[in-house]
Design a protein around this motif. Structure first.
Motif, PDB file in Angstrom:
ATOM      1  N   MET A   1       0.845  -1.198   0.000  1.00  0.00           N
ATOM      2  CA  MET A   1       0.000   0.000   0.000  1.00  0.00           C
ATOM      3  C   MET A   1       0.876   1.241   0.000  1.00  0.00           C
ATOM      4  SD  MET A   1      -3.000   1.044   2.694  1.00  0.00           S
ATOM      5  CE  MET A   1      -3.917   2.562   2.479  1.00  0.00           C
ATOM      6  N   ALA A   2       0.561   2.182  -0.888  1.00  0.00           N
ATOM      7  CA  ALA A   2       1.360   3.393  -1.004  1.00  0.00           C
ATOM      8  C   ALA A   2       1.227   4.241   0.243  1.00  0.00           C
ATOM      9  CB  ALA A   2       0.917   4.195  -2.230  1.00  0.00           C
ATOM     10  N   GLY A   3       2.323   4.934   0.607  1.00  0.00           N
ATOM     11  CA  GLY A   3       2.300   5.814   1.754  1.00  0.00           C
ATOM     12  C   GLY A   3       1.518   7.081   1.470  1.00  0.00           C
ATOM     13  N   ALA A   4       1.022   7.712   2.522  1.00  0.00           N
ATOM     14  CA  ALA A   4       0.294   8.967   2.372  1.00  0.00           C
ATOM     15  C   ALA A   4       1.267  10.102   2.087  1.00  0.00           C
ATOM     16  CB  ALA A   4      -0.494   9.259   3.647  1.00  0.00           C
ATOM     17  N   PRO A   5       0.920  11.018   1.205  1.00  0.00           N
ATOM     18  CA  PRO A   5       1.804  12.153   0.938  1.00  0.00           C
ATOM     19  C   PRO A   5       2.064  12.960   2.209  1.00  0.00           C
ATOM     20  CG  PRO A   5       0.091  11.993  -0.731  1.00  0.00           C
ATOM     21  CD  PRO A   5      -0.281  11.026   0.346  1.00  0.00           C
ATOM     22  N   GLU A   6       3.295  13.407   2.373  1.00  0.00           N
ATOM     23  CA  GLU A   6       3.696  14.156   3.557  1.00  0.00           C
ATOM     24  C   GLU A   6       4.481  15.386   3.114  1.00  0.00           C
ATOM     25  OE1 GLU A   6       6.705  13.664   7.412  1.00  0.00           O
ATOM     26  OE2 GLU A   6       6.582  12.108   5.859  1.00  0.00           O
ATOM     27  N   GLN A   7       4.008  16.561   3.503  1.00  0.00           N
ATOM     28  CA  GLN A   7       4.745  17.779   3.186  1.00  0.00           C
ATOM     29  C   GLN A   7       5.883  17.930   4.182  1.00  0.00           C
ATOM     30  OE1 GLN A   7       2.488  21.264   2.272  1.00  0.00           O
ATOM     31  NE2 GLN A   7       4.219  22.643   2.565  1.00  0.00           N
ATOM     32  N   ILE A   8       7.104  17.931   3.685  1.00  0.00           N
ATOM     33  CA  ILE A   8       8.261  17.976   4.574  1.00  0.00           C
ATOM     34  C   ILE A   8       8.957  19.327   4.552  1.00  0.00           C
ATOM     35  CG2 ILE A   8       8.664  15.495   4.505  1.00  0.00           C
ATOM     36  CD1 ILE A   8      10.765  15.982   2.398  1.00  0.00           C
ATOM     37  N   ALA A   9       8.618  20.143   3.573  1.00  0.00           N
ATOM     38  CA  ALA A   9       9.138  21.506   3.483  1.00  0.00           C
ATOM     39  C   ALA A   9       8.209  22.251   2.532  1.00  0.00           C
ATOM     40  CB  ALA A   9      10.573  21.530   2.961  1.00  0.00           C
ATOM     41  N   GLU A  10       8.340  23.551   2.505  1.00  0.00           N
ATOM     42  CA  GLU A  10       7.489  24.328   1.604  1.00  0.00           C
ATOM     43  C   GLU A  10       7.737  23.896   0.153  1.00  0.00           C
ATOM     44  OE1 GLU A  10       6.473  28.977   0.428  1.00  0.00           O
ATOM     45  OE2 GLU A  10       7.936  28.518   1.992  1.00  0.00           O
ATOM     46  N   GLY A  11       6.679  23.426  -0.469  1.00  0.00           N
ATOM     47  CA  GLY A  11       6.778  23.016  -1.870  1.00  0.00           C
ATOM     48  C   GLY A  11       7.384  21.657  -2.095  1.00  0.00           C
ATOM     49  N   VAL A  12       7.643  20.883  -1.033  1.00  0.00           N
ATOM     50  CA  VAL A  12       8.244  19.555  -1.161  1.00  0.00           C
ATOM     51  C   VAL A  12       7.362  18.529  -0.457  1.00  0.00           C
ATOM     52  CG1 VAL A  12      10.246  18.090  -0.723  1.00  0.00           C
ATOM     53  CG2 VAL A  12      10.575  20.513  -1.256  1.00  0.00           C
ATOM     54  N   VAL A  13       6.919  17.519  -1.209  1.00  0.00           N
ATOM     55  CA  VAL A  13       6.074  16.460  -0.673  1.00  0.00           C
ATOM     56  C   VAL A  13       6.775  15.124  -0.860  1.00  0.00           C
ATOM     57  CG1 VAL A  13       3.861  15.248  -0.913  1.00  0.00           C
ATOM     58  CG2 VAL A  13       3.950  17.738  -1.129  1.00  0.00           C
ATOM     59  N   ARG A  14       6.698  14.261   0.151  1.00  0.00           N
ATOM     60  CA  ARG A  14       7.290  12.930   0.083  1.00  0.00           C
ATOM     61  C   ARG A  14       6.194  11.877   0.090  1.00  0.00           C
ATOM     62  NH1 ARG A  14      11.119  10.954   4.910  1.00  0.00           N
ATOM     63  NH2 ARG A  14       9.210  11.406   6.046  1.00  0.00           N
ATOM     64  N   ILE A  15       6.384  10.848  -0.748  1.00  0.00           N
ATOM     65  CA  ILE A  15       5.527   9.671  -0.753  1.00  0.00           C
ATOM     66  C   ILE A  15       6.445   8.458  -0.655  1.00  0.00           C
ATOM     67  CG2 ILE A  15       3.655   8.437  -1.903  1.00  0.00           C
ATOM     68  CD1 ILE A  15       4.655  11.826  -3.243  1.00  0.00           C
ATOM     69  N   VAL A  16       6.258   7.623   0.348  1.00  0.00           N
ATOM     70  CA  VAL A  16       7.127   6.463   0.551  1.00  0.00           C
ATOM     71  C   VAL A  16       6.541   5.265  -0.191  1.00  0.00           C
ATOM     72  CG1 VAL A  16       8.223   4.939   2.237  1.00  0.00           C
ATOM     73  CG2 VAL A  16       7.794   7.342   2.814  1.00  0.00           C
ATOM     74  N   ALA A  17       7.358   4.661  -1.036  1.00  0.00           N
ATOM     75  CA  ALA A  17       6.917   3.502  -1.814  1.00  0.00           C
ATOM     76  C   ALA A  17       6.781   2.271  -0.914  1.00  0.00           C
ATOM     77  CB  ALA A  17       7.904   3.220  -2.939  1.00  0.00           C
ATOM     78  N   PRO A  18       5.868   1.361  -1.266  1.00  0.00           N
ATOM     79  CA  PRO A  18       5.665   0.153  -0.456  1.00  0.00           C
ATOM     80  C   PRO A  18       6.663  -0.953  -0.803  1.00  0.00           C
ATOM     81  CG  PRO A  18       4.064   0.195  -2.221  1.00  0.00           C
ATOM     82  CD  PRO A  18       4.864   1.470  -2.344  1.00  0.00           C
ATOM     83  N   ASN A  19       7.946  -0.658  -0.675  1.00  0.00           N
ATOM     84  CA  ASN A  19       8.985  -1.653  -0.967  1.00  0.00           C
ATOM     85  C   ASN A  19      10.021  -1.729   0.153  1.00  0.00           C
ATOM     86  OD1 ASN A  19      10.019   0.936  -1.564  1.00  0.00           O
ATOM     87  ND2 ASN A  19      11.397   0.161  -3.134  1.00  0.00           N
ATOM     88  N   PRO A  20       9.565  -1.924   1.406  1.00  0.00           N
ATOM     89  CA  PRO A  20      10.511  -1.981   2.523  1.00  0.00           C
ATOM     90  C   PRO A  20      11.419  -3.201   2.441  1.00  0.00           C
ATOM     91  CG  PRO A  20       8.343  -2.703   3.240  1.00  0.00           C
ATOM     92  CD  PRO A  20       8.181  -2.184   1.843  1.00  0.00           C
ATOM     93  N   SER A  21      12.653  -3.042   2.913  1.00  0.00           N
ATOM     94  CA  SER A  21      13.610  -4.147   2.959  1.00  0.00           C
ATOM     95  C   SER A  21      14.804  -3.709   3.794  1.00  0.00           C
ATOM     96  CB  SER A  21      14.083  -4.528   1.553  1.00  0.00           C
ATOM     97  OG  SER A  21      14.978  -3.553   1.038  1.00  0.00           O
ATOM     98  N   ALA A  22      15.750  -4.624   3.981  1.00  0.00           N
ATOM     99  CA  ALA A  22      16.964  -4.277   4.714  1.00  0.00           C
ATOM    100  C   ALA A  22      17.757  -3.182   4.015  1.00  0.00           C
ATOM    101  CB  ALA A  22      17.832  -5.522   4.882  1.00  0.00           C
ATOM    102  N   TYR A  23      17.625  -3.083   2.682  1.00  0.00           N
ATOM    103  CA  TYR A  23      18.381  -2.094   1.919  1.00  0.00           C
ATOM    104  C   TYR A  23      17.595  -0.811   1.682  1.00  0.00           C
ATOM    105  CZ  TYR A  23      21.721  -5.822   0.986  1.00  0.00           C
ATOM    106  OH  TYR A  23      22.651  -6.823   1.129  1.00  0.00           O
ATOM    107  N   THR A  24      16.266  -0.922   1.582  1.00  0.00           N
ATOM    108  CA  THR A  24      15.450   0.261   1.284  1.00  0.00           C
ATOM    109  C   THR A  24      14.823   0.879   2.527  1.00  0.00           C
ATOM    110  OG1 THR A  24      13.489  -1.089   0.873  1.00  0.00           O
ATOM    111  CG2 THR A  24      14.905  -0.618  -1.025  1.00  0.00           C
ATOM    112  N   LEU A  25      15.089   0.301   3.697  1.00  0.00           N
ATOM    113  CA  LEU A  25      14.509   0.757   4.963  1.00  0.00           C
ATOM    114  C   LEU A  25      12.985   0.714   4.864  1.00  0.00           C
ATOM    115  CD1 LEU A  25      17.013   3.663   5.763  1.00  0.00           C
ATOM    116  CD2 LEU A  25      17.198   1.222   6.281  1.00  0.00           C
TER     117      LEU A  25
END
Length: 246
Positions: A1-25
């Motif tokens: 399931m895709a992560g919810a968009p998160e505004q982390i700075a003015e004009g910058v939004v992060r979306i975390v992909a659903p691919n967790p692992s030891a390498y991708t955190l």
């Protein structure tokens, strides 16, 4: 399931992909900034739809920090969803959309960081947690350290990494990364001076801070980074004879 968009700075939004692992955190961080997408991540329909929605349904272009599937696999599909926008893989010094590219090889030969004002999208050059493995064919450890020094010289407020939390003290984080690599080199040189010559001996002595339970997951990365360290020592004329290579 895709992560919810998160505004982390003015004009910058992060979306975390659903691919967790030891390498991708927790997963690959995809960013939307000024109508552009940085690293769309894997080809996951739910994630790409979430990225397009976070951009308000309009994307001007897609910029890639480096050509690893967990960062760029979804680029063609997202470009099509967005109406055929360009997918750009910039080189050092090039300007693309609102970003300026800064070469940061080491993890990958084509790796760049993307700078937007006082914000840097670092891909895998700097992570939000832990350290990244250095590939022997990714440009080398010396080049990686040079790239980190270039990042440290920038006047940044924020590093937006490819994996892990946002870095809100960029200078301290990059300095920590540089010291970590130099400390690993010191450990490796001490192991060599102590007579270690096999891969297992070198890993046991120079990577003795890695918990035993983590080694099955991180073994390949450790061996790749060891190879990069040995290459650097060899180039500098500091590698003894008879050292086994990974």
């Amino acid at each position: 399931m895709a992560g919810a968009p998160e505004q982390i700075a003015e004009g910058v939004v992060r979306i975390v992909a659903p691919n967790p692992s030891a390498y991708t955190l927790e997963g690959t961080n995809t960013y939307v900034a000024r109508g552009w997408v940085v690293d769309p991540g894997p080809r996951d329909a739910g994630h790409l739809d979430a990225v397009l929605r976070a951009a308000g349904g309009r994307i001007e272009g897609i910029a890639i920090t480096h050509g690893h599937p967990d960062h760029d696999e979804g680029a063609p599909a997202l470009a099509e969803l967005a109406g055929g926008v360009p997918v750009v893989r910039p080189r050092d010094g090039e300007e693309v959309g609102p970003f300026r590219a800064l070469a940061t090889p080491g993890h990958a030969q084509d790796h760049v960081a993307l700078v937007l004002g006082r914000v840097c999208f670092s891909g895998d050059a700097v992570l939000g947690a832990g350290s990244v493995f250095i590939s022997a064919d990714g440009g080398g450890l010396a080049a990686y350290l040079e790239g980190l020094e270039r990042l440290r010289s920038l006047d940044l407020d924020l590093i937006c990494p490819g994996h892990g939390p946002v870095v809100r003290d960029p200078h301290a984080k990059v300095s920590q990364y540089i010291e970590h690599r130099l400390d690993r080199e010191r450990r490796l040189v001490a192991a060599l001076d102590g007579g270690a010559r096999t891969v297992d001996e070198l890993l046991d002595r120079a990577w003795d801070d890695v918990p035993a339970e983590a080694r099955p997951f991180l073994g390949a990365a450790m061996r790749a980074t060891l190879a990069a360290h040995l290459d650097k020592l060899e180039a500098e004329g500091r590698l003894p004879a008879g050292v086994e290579r990974p």
